[in-house]
Design a protein around this motif. Structure first.
Motif, PDB file in Angstrom:
ATOM      1  N   SER A   7       0.857  -1.181   0.000  1.00  0.00           N
ATOM      2  CA  SER A   7       0.000   0.000   0.000  1.00  0.00           C
ATOM      3  C   SER A   7       0.894   1.232   0.000  1.00  0.00           C
ATOM      4  N   ASN A  10      -3.516   6.506   0.099  1.00  0.00           N
ATOM      5  CA  ASN A  10      -4.943   6.516  -0.187  1.00  0.00           C
ATOM      6  C   ASN A  10      -5.482   7.915   0.078  1.00  0.00           C
ATOM      7  N   GLN A  11      -6.567   8.222  -0.619  1.00  0.00           N
ATOM      8  CA  GLN A  11      -7.191   9.524  -0.448  1.00  0.00           C
ATOM      9  C   GLN A  11      -8.663   9.414  -0.813  1.00  0.00           C
ATOM     10  N   LYS A  12      -9.482  10.073  -0.014  1.00  0.00           N
ATOM     11  CA  LYS A  12     -10.913  10.157  -0.324  1.00  0.00           C
ATOM     12  C   LYS A  12     -11.129  11.471  -1.061  1.00  0.00           C
ATOM     13  N   THR A  15     -16.870  11.303  -2.831  1.00  0.00           N
ATOM     14  CA  THR A  15     -17.397  10.111  -2.151  1.00  0.00           C
ATOM     15  C   THR A  15     -16.614   8.847  -2.508  1.00  0.00           C
ATOM     16  N   VAL A  16     -15.526   8.995  -3.252  1.00  0.00           N
ATOM     17  CA  VAL A  16     -14.752   7.837  -3.722  1.00  0.00           C
ATOM     18  C   VAL A  16     -13.428   7.754  -2.975  1.00  0.00           C
ATOM     19  N   ASP A  17     -13.109   6.551  -2.502  1.00  0.00           N
ATOM     20  CA  ASP A  17     -11.806   6.287  -1.889  1.00  0.00           C
ATOM     21  C   ASP A  17     -10.869   5.746  -2.956  1.00  0.00           C
ATOM     22  N   PHE A  18      -9.716   6.394  -3.104  1.00  0.00           N
ATOM     23  CA  PHE A  18      -8.693   5.957  -4.054  1.00  0.00           C
ATOM     24  C   PHE A  18      -7.536   5.357  -3.262  1.00  0.00           C
ATOM     25  N   TYR A  19      -7.045   4.210  -3.719  1.00  0.00           N
ATOM     26  CA  TYR A  19      -5.955   3.498  -3.059  1.00  0.00           C
ATOM     27  C   TYR A  19      -4.862   3.212  -4.072  1.00  0.00           C
ATOM     28  N   ILE A  36     -10.272   1.921  -6.804  1.00  0.00           N
ATOM     29  CA  ILE A  36     -11.304   2.726  -6.164  1.00  0.00           C
ATOM     30  C   ILE A  36     -12.128   1.835  -5.248  1.00  0.00           C
ATOM     31  N   ASP A  37     -12.494   2.417  -4.120  1.00  0.00           N
ATOM     32  CA  ASP A  37     -13.279   1.731  -3.111  1.00  0.00           C
ATOM     33  C   ASP A  37     -12.717   0.326  -2.896  1.00  0.00           C
ATOM     34  N   GLU A  38     -13.529  -0.678  -2.931  1.00  0.00           N
ATOM     35  CA  GLU A  38     -13.051  -2.045  -2.685  1.00  0.00           C
ATOM     36  C   GLU A  38     -13.091  -2.911  -3.937  1.00  0.00           C
TER      37      GLU A  38
END
Length: 127
Positions: A7, A10-12, A15-19, A36-38
């Motif tokens: 990893s 990550n950043q939100k 409404t989307v979490d980016f990893y 994105i997200d999971e």
């Protein structure tokens, strides 16, 4: 096909979490990806397309899903896209520094693709 190894960040954004991850692609090839997200497959990833050349691949369906599902007004979309592009540039720089030091990297942020996706997102249209 994609195995997350390390990893990176990550950043939100909205409404989307980016990893961001260092990943293993088929045949033990190491690459760099943003998920994105999971979701199990990346939104985009960088991979070696020859001995000294790195390129990227974008999951068009995932990106268009973001466009279609965003409920933000146009002005807010502009700001969110700026945040996304900043995150993307930062991740490209990290990928180059960590994994692709001696290769020529084709950056998404320097491609025509980024302009097209920006227009899709800000206009909330995929036509």
């Amino acid at each position: 096909m994609f195995t997350k190894l390390i990893s990176v960040d990550n950043q939100k954004i909205g409404t989307v979490d980016f990893y961001a991850y260092v990943i293993k692609i088929q045949n033990d090839e190491v690459g760099f990806a943003i998920f994105i997200d999971e979701l199990p497959t990346p939104l985009l990833y960088f991979y070696r397309d020859s001995i000294d050349s790195i390129t990227f691949k974008i999951d068009n369906e995932q990106f268009l899903g973001i466009v279609k599902n965003s409920k933000f007004p146009s002005e807010m979309r502009k700001e969110l896209y700026k945040e996304f592009e900043f995150f993307l540039r930062t991740m490209e720089q990290r990928a180059t520094a960590y994994l692709f030091k001696n290769a020529t990297v084709k950056y998404i942020t320097n491609s025509r693709d980024i302009i097209r996706y920006k227009n899709y997102y800000i206009s909330a249209s995929v036509d």
